[in-house]
Motif scaffolding. Sequence first.
Motif, PDB file in Angstrom:
ATOM      1  N   SER A 177       0.845  -1.196   0.000  1.00  0.00           N
ATOM      2  CA  SER A 177       0.000   0.000   0.000  1.00  0.00           C
ATOM      3  C   SER A 177       0.879   1.244   0.000  1.00  0.00           C
ATOM      4  O   SER A 177       2.060   1.184   0.372  1.00  0.00           O
ATOM      5  CB  SER A 177      -0.929   0.026   1.220  1.00  0.00           C
ATOM      6  N   CYS A 178       0.285   2.355  -0.427  1.00  0.00           N
ATOM      7  CA  CYS A 178       0.980   3.648  -0.414  1.00  0.00           C
ATOM      8  C   CYS A 178      -0.054   4.694  -0.007  1.00  0.00           C
ATOM      9  O   CYS A 178      -0.967   5.012  -0.761  1.00  0.00           O
ATOM     10  CB  CYS A 178       1.562   3.957  -1.786  1.00  0.00           C
ATOM     11  N   GLU A 179       0.080   5.195   1.186  1.00  0.00           N
ATOM     12  CA  GLU A 179      -0.905   6.113   1.756  1.00  0.00           C
ATOM     13  C   GLU A 179      -0.338   7.530   1.810  1.00  0.00           C
ATOM     14  O   GLU A 179       0.751   7.744   2.342  1.00  0.00           O
ATOM     15  CB  GLU A 179      -1.288   5.644   3.160  1.00  0.00           C
ATOM     16  N   GLN A 180      -1.092   8.484   1.264  1.00  0.00           N
ATOM     17  CA  GLN A 180      -0.644   9.871   1.280  1.00  0.00           C
ATOM     18  C   GLN A 180      -1.011  10.528   2.597  1.00  0.00           C
ATOM     19  O   GLN A 180      -2.149  10.436   3.060  1.00  0.00           O
ATOM     20  CB  GLN A 180      -1.263  10.656   0.123  1.00  0.00           C
ATOM     21  N   LYS A 181      -0.038  11.183   3.203  1.00  0.00           N
ATOM     22  CA  LYS A 181      -0.263  11.954   4.420  1.00  0.00           C
ATOM     23  C   LYS A 181      -0.166  13.434   4.057  1.00  0.00           C
ATOM     24  O   LYS A 181      -0.160  13.796   2.884  1.00  0.00           O
ATOM     25  CB  LYS A 181       0.781  11.580   5.478  1.00  0.00           C
ATOM     26  N   GLU A 182      -0.091  14.324   5.073  1.00  0.00           N
ATOM     27  CA  GLU A 182      -0.085  15.759   4.803  1.00  0.00           C
ATOM     28  C   GLU A 182       1.091  16.183   3.929  1.00  0.00           C
ATOM     29  O   GLU A 182       0.911  16.891   2.940  1.00  0.00           O
ATOM     30  CB  GLU A 182      -0.081  16.544   6.123  1.00  0.00           C
ATOM     31  N   ASP A 183       2.283  15.767   4.295  1.00  0.00           N
ATOM     32  CA  ASP A 183       3.466  16.217   3.555  1.00  0.00           C
ATOM     33  C   ASP A 183       4.346  15.072   3.077  1.00  0.00           C
ATOM     34  O   ASP A 183       5.495  15.275   2.696  1.00  0.00           O
ATOM     35  CB  ASP A 183       4.301  17.171   4.424  1.00  0.00           C
ATOM     36  N   HIS A 184       3.823  13.839   3.130  1.00  0.00           N
ATOM     37  CA  HIS A 184       4.632  12.695   2.707  1.00  0.00           C
ATOM     38  C   HIS A 184       3.736  11.503   2.380  1.00  0.00           C
ATOM     39  O   HIS A 184       2.516  11.552   2.570  1.00  0.00           O
ATOM     40  CB  HIS A 184       5.636  12.323   3.797  1.00  0.00           C
ATOM     41  N   TYR A 185       4.375  10.437   1.910  1.00  0.00           N
ATOM     42  CA  TYR A 185       3.693   9.170   1.659  1.00  0.00           C
ATOM     43  C   TYR A 185       4.259   8.129   2.610  1.00  0.00           C
ATOM     44  O   TYR A 185       5.447   8.164   2.957  1.00  0.00           O
ATOM     45  CB  TYR A 185       3.903   8.720   0.216  1.00  0.00           C
ATOM     46  N   GLU A 186       3.407   7.176   3.018  1.00  0.00           N
ATOM     47  CA  GLU A 186       3.855   6.066   3.847  1.00  0.00           C
ATOM     48  C   GLU A 186       3.599   4.769   3.084  1.00  0.00           C
ATOM     49  O   GLU A 186       2.452   4.423   2.783  1.00  0.00           O
ATOM     50  CB  GLU A 186       3.141   6.074   5.195  1.00  0.00           C
ATOM     51  N   VAL A 187       4.695   4.082   2.771  1.00  0.00           N
ATOM     52  CA  VAL A 187       4.647   2.892   1.922  1.00  0.00           C
ATOM     53  C   VAL A 187       4.853   1.642   2.786  1.00  0.00           C
ATOM     54  O   VAL A 187       5.805   1.575   3.575  1.00  0.00           O
ATOM     55  CB  VAL A 187       5.737   2.952   0.834  1.00  0.00           C
ATOM     56  N   ILE A 188       3.960   0.666   2.639  1.00  0.00           N
ATOM     57  CA  ILE A 188       4.075  -0.604   3.359  1.00  0.00           C
ATOM     58  C   ILE A 188       4.459  -1.686   2.354  1.00  0.00           C
ATOM     59  O   ILE A 188       3.838  -1.821   1.293  1.00  0.00           O
ATOM     60  CB  ILE A 188       2.763  -0.961   4.068  1.00  0.00           C
ATOM     61  N   LEU A 189       5.491  -2.454   2.693  1.00  0.00           N
ATOM     62  CA  LEU A 189       5.999  -3.533   1.831  1.00  0.00           C
ATOM     63  C   LEU A 189       5.737  -4.884   2.488  1.00  0.00           C
ATOM     64  O   LEU A 189       5.467  -4.953   3.700  1.00  0.00           O
ATOM     65  CB  LEU A 189       7.502  -3.355   1.613  1.00  0.00           C
ATOM     66  N   ARG A 234       6.430   1.174   8.109  1.00  0.00           N
ATOM     67  CA  ARG A 234       6.015   2.219   7.175  1.00  0.00           C
ATOM     68  C   ARG A 234       7.247   2.981   6.694  1.00  0.00           C
ATOM     69  O   ARG A 234       8.032   3.479   7.505  1.00  0.00           O
ATOM     70  CB  ARG A 234       5.022   3.174   7.838  1.00  0.00           C
ATOM     71  N   HIS A 235       7.404   3.065   5.396  1.00  0.00           N
ATOM     72  CA  HIS A 235       8.540   3.745   4.764  1.00  0.00           C
ATOM     73  C   HIS A 235       8.073   5.124   4.302  1.00  0.00           C
ATOM     74  O   HIS A 235       7.176   5.225   3.456  1.00  0.00           O
ATOM     75  CB  HIS A 235       9.045   2.926   3.576  1.00  0.00           C
ATOM     76  N   TRP A 236       8.675   6.174   4.850  1.00  0.00           N
ATOM     77  CA  TRP A 236       8.234   7.545   4.569  1.00  0.00           C
ATOM     78  C   TRP A 236       8.999   8.086   3.356  1.00  0.00           C
ATOM     79  O   TRP A 236      10.232   8.087   3.344  1.00  0.00           O
ATOM     80  CB  TRP A 236       8.469   8.436   5.770  1.00  0.00           C
ATOM     81  N   THR A 237       8.259   8.570   2.375  1.00  0.00           N
ATOM     82  CA  THR A 237       8.855   9.115   1.157  1.00  0.00           C
ATOM     83  C   THR A 237       8.164  10.432   0.798  1.00  0.00           C
ATOM     84  O   THR A 237       7.118  10.767   1.355  1.00  0.00           O
ATOM     85  CB  THR A 237       8.696   8.138  -0.029  1.00  0.00           C
ATOM     86  N   HIS A 238       8.740  11.146  -0.142  1.00  0.00           N
ATOM     87  CA  HIS A 238       8.119  12.366  -0.661  1.00  0.00           C
ATOM     88  C   HIS A 238       7.518  12.156  -2.046  1.00  0.00           C
ATOM     89  O   HIS A 238       7.078  13.107  -2.683  1.00  0.00           O
ATOM     90  CB  HIS A 238       9.139  13.508  -0.705  1.00  0.00           C
ATOM     91  N   ALA A 239       7.521  10.894  -2.491  1.00  0.00           N
ATOM     92  CA  ALA A 239       6.937  10.572  -3.796  1.00  0.00           C
ATOM     93  C   ALA A 239       6.166   9.266  -3.665  1.00  0.00           C
ATOM     94  O   ALA A 239       6.542   8.388  -2.874  1.00  0.00           O
ATOM     95  CB  ALA A 239       8.018  10.452  -4.867  1.00  0.00           C
ATOM     96  N   PRO A 240       5.099   9.099  -4.421  1.00  0.00           N
ATOM     97  CA  PRO A 240       4.306   7.869  -4.319  1.00  0.00           C
ATOM     98  C   PRO A 240       5.011   6.684  -4.979  1.00  0.00           C
ATOM     99  O   PRO A 240       5.844   6.849  -5.872  1.00  0.00           O
ATOM    100  CB  PRO A 240       3.021   8.224  -5.063  1.00  0.00           C
ATOM    101  N   VAL A 241       4.664   5.483  -4.510  1.00  0.00           N
ATOM    102  CA  VAL A 241       5.151   4.237  -5.097  1.00  0.00           C
ATOM    103  C   VAL A 241       3.924   3.379  -5.399  1.00  0.00           C
ATOM    104  O   VAL A 241       3.060   3.197  -4.539  1.00  0.00           O
ATOM    105  CB  VAL A 241       6.118   3.494  -4.149  1.00  0.00           C
ATOM    106  N   GLU A 242       3.831   2.846  -6.584  1.00  0.00           N
ATOM    107  CA  GLU A 242       2.633   2.148  -7.045  1.00  0.00           C
ATOM    108  C   GLU A 242       2.389   0.845  -6.279  1.00  0.00           C
ATOM    109  O   GLU A 242       3.252  -0.040  -6.239  1.00  0.00           O
ATOM    110  CB  GLU A 242       2.772   1.834  -8.539  1.00  0.00           C
ATOM    111  N   PRO A 243       1.193   0.689  -5.661  1.00  0.00           N
ATOM    112  CA  PRO A 243       0.857  -0.572  -4.985  1.00  0.00           C
ATOM    113  C   PRO A 243       0.876  -1.731  -5.962  1.00  0.00           C
ATOM    114  O   PRO A 243       0.490  -1.609  -7.123  1.00  0.00           O
ATOM    115  CB  PRO A 243      -0.554  -0.313  -4.454  1.00  0.00           C
TER     116      PRO A 243
END
Length: 397
Positions: free
Chosen positions: A21-33, A68-77
């Motif tokens: 999953s890739c969930e958008q937060k206020e200023d970042h994305y949280e990616v679960i692998l 949860r991996h915090w990024t500034h860009a989305p990663v496709e589920p």
Amino acid sequence: MTEKLYENDSLLQSCTAVVRSCEQKEDHYEVILDRTVLFPEGGGQLSDKGWLDMVPVYYASEDGPEVRHWTHAPVEPGKTVTVKLDWPVRLDRMQQHCGEHILSYAFWKTCGANNVGFHMNEDSVFIDLDQEIDEEKAKKAEWMANECLWANEPVSLHYVDASELGKYPLRKKNEKLRGTVRLVDIKNGDICTCCGTHPPYTGMVGSIQIIRFVRHKGGSRIEFLCGNRALKAMHERNRILEETSNFLSVKAEDVLPAVEKLHQEILDLRGKVREKTQELIRFQLPDLLAQAPVLADGTRLLVLTLEGTAADGKSAMKLASAEPGVLAAVFTKDGDRIMYQFALSEGAEGDCKACCTKANALFGGRGGGRPQSAQGGGTAGADWEQKVRELVAEIKK
């Protein structure tokens, strides 16, 4: 749940994983692998950093069984990505954390001091002990800790049920633990419960160097550095020592006595300057009193401005407030700071606390006191004398 590969192999630097999953937060994305090599912040250890393909991961957090991996860009589920560890960051974290285990054990064994707190940031590491430490105790523990590194002892992991912890010589015991517990076991050394990453051998810690120790909450706070951080700190301190010895034209081992001599000379000179300043104030005082504005209640406003130390200001105030019927205001500039004092002498009326409040507003400072006397300090900009004049005008109203 996320398979946490770092738990059993701290040297594994990359893996492939599926994005769940890739969930958008206020200023970042949280990616679960479905699995990861990146350690999330926890147990006093800072999180790893790394990449998901080309997308930087600047932080990792644990959310129950998931990372949860915090990024500034989305990663496709659903996408398969390469998870790559920022190895220098991981090595640094492991060196500091494993070093903390080893140094805490050394204090425990050499003087019976218990670790009651652990703090790590990007620059330093601290442990809090329940005992006051002196130079001799610090050196003894530091030496024992480094002997553990020189022996290159193996660091192993055990997963045991909490009910079996009594079988192990734990440095720290927690009766609240339940279920499966992870133990970090350093041969001939520390063994305790821990979720962090550690090198397989103590030699990878490199070195353990105590920087300073201070009294803290009835015990001691120890600041120390390990590995790469310790080496950088040694180089910087050596550079400062060499530059200082060159500046003073003495050998490195003679820097301390040379600085002590200079310090004493400065104190002597300051004392002489203070004496001359007091003589000058005594000489000028009659004219200053004659020119001092008289407030509505008949009190004279005696203002002194000088450059010097807090001690100089106090000496000047002692002279000014000895004159009867005055509200004495002394402003002392010391570098980029200004100290201000207000006092009512015998027979004078006024509110020194209110004067100090006005000075705080003008100089961006802090201070207070009583109607009879108050003091504070703020920033002395290039216009500090103009601000003193503005304050005097306010007091005269």
